[in-house]
Design a protein around this motif. Sequence first.
Motif, PDB file in Angstrom:
ATOM      1  N   GLU A  57       0.828  -1.216   0.000  1.00  0.00           N
ATOM      2  CA  GLU A  57       0.000   0.000   0.000  1.00  0.00           C
ATOM      3  C   GLU A  57       0.864   1.269   0.000  1.00  0.00           C
ATOM      4  OE1 GLU A  57      -2.979  -0.115  -0.747  1.00  0.00           O
ATOM      5  OE2 GLU A  57      -3.290  -2.267  -0.504  1.00  0.00           O
ATOM      6  N   GLU A  87      -6.755   3.679  -1.862  1.00  0.00           N
ATOM      7  CA  GLU A  87      -5.499   3.057  -1.418  1.00  0.00           C
ATOM      8  C   GLU A  87      -5.053   3.659  -0.071  1.00  0.00           C
ATOM      9  OE1 GLU A  87      -4.651   0.498  -2.900  1.00  0.00           O
ATOM     10  OE2 GLU A  87      -4.991   0.667  -5.049  1.00  0.00           O
ATOM     11  N   HIS A  90      -6.606   1.642   2.498  1.00  0.00           N
ATOM     12  CA  HIS A  90      -5.899   0.364   2.663  1.00  0.00           C
ATOM     13  C   HIS A  90      -4.660   0.552   3.526  1.00  0.00           C
ATOM     14  CE1 HIS A  90      -7.562  -1.111  -1.492  1.00  0.00           C
ATOM     15  NE2 HIS A  90      -8.503  -0.804  -0.634  1.00  0.00           N
ATOM     16  N   GLU A 171      -9.155  -3.624  -5.119  1.00  0.00           N
ATOM     17  CA  GLU A 171      -8.129  -3.785  -6.172  1.00  0.00           C
ATOM     18  C   GLU A 171      -8.781  -4.313  -7.457  1.00  0.00           C
ATOM     19  OE1 GLU A 171      -6.166  -2.219  -4.669  1.00  0.00           O
ATOM     20  OE2 GLU A 171      -5.232  -3.112  -2.896  1.00  0.00           O
TER      21      GLU A 171
END
Length: 208
Positions: A57, A87, A90, A171
């Motif tokens: 990440e 992201e 994440h 993703e």
Amino acid sequence: MRGFDSLIVLFDGALRTLAGVHRVQRASPAAQVAEDALDAHARAEAAALMRVNHVGEICAQALYQGQALTARDPQTRGTLAQAATEEQDHLVWSAQRIAELGGRQSLLNPLWYGGAFALGAVAGALGDRWNLAFVAETERQVEAHLEGHLARLGDADARTRAVVEGMRADEARHRQSALALGAAELPEPVKLGMRAMAKLMTTLAYRV
Ligand SMILES: [Fe+2]
Ligand SMILES: [Fe+2]
């Protein structure tokens, strides 16, 4: 002055990523999941896997920043920016899970960031079709990699699984939107090179 401004934005992004001070848009998928009783070995293994994912990440932040900087088409830039925001979630989710498991982040994070940023800038400079091709292939490989982690985690650790499953779903969407925007298909040797680099990165991050 514009160049200098974007340099500051980039520098700010790098510092935030490495210091871990991003704000989340969405709560962690693990938020509503109860903590399982794990033995020391299972905790250490899950923490190491999440360290690898956290490095992934970190690289995603750098890649998307590098690519957004060089992408030409506004729609492509917008899609990259939206993916980059997800992201960031994440990044925060995996950092949270590492801390919960009593693990630590990779010591090589600045190195991973620098390398991924350079790659992203190169992909961006090749034009949007190739930029998107690189996104699609990266996300495809990350998806497969997260699938492997789910197999290794087994059923015993629902909280870690929830984070990994949440990221995998995002993703997959990132890959599909890159394809929808007209991503080219990368040549096989490039895909192989990317896999080899990812292998090196994940092997190192599992330990360091
Ligand atoms: Fe991600
Ligand atoms: Fe992604």
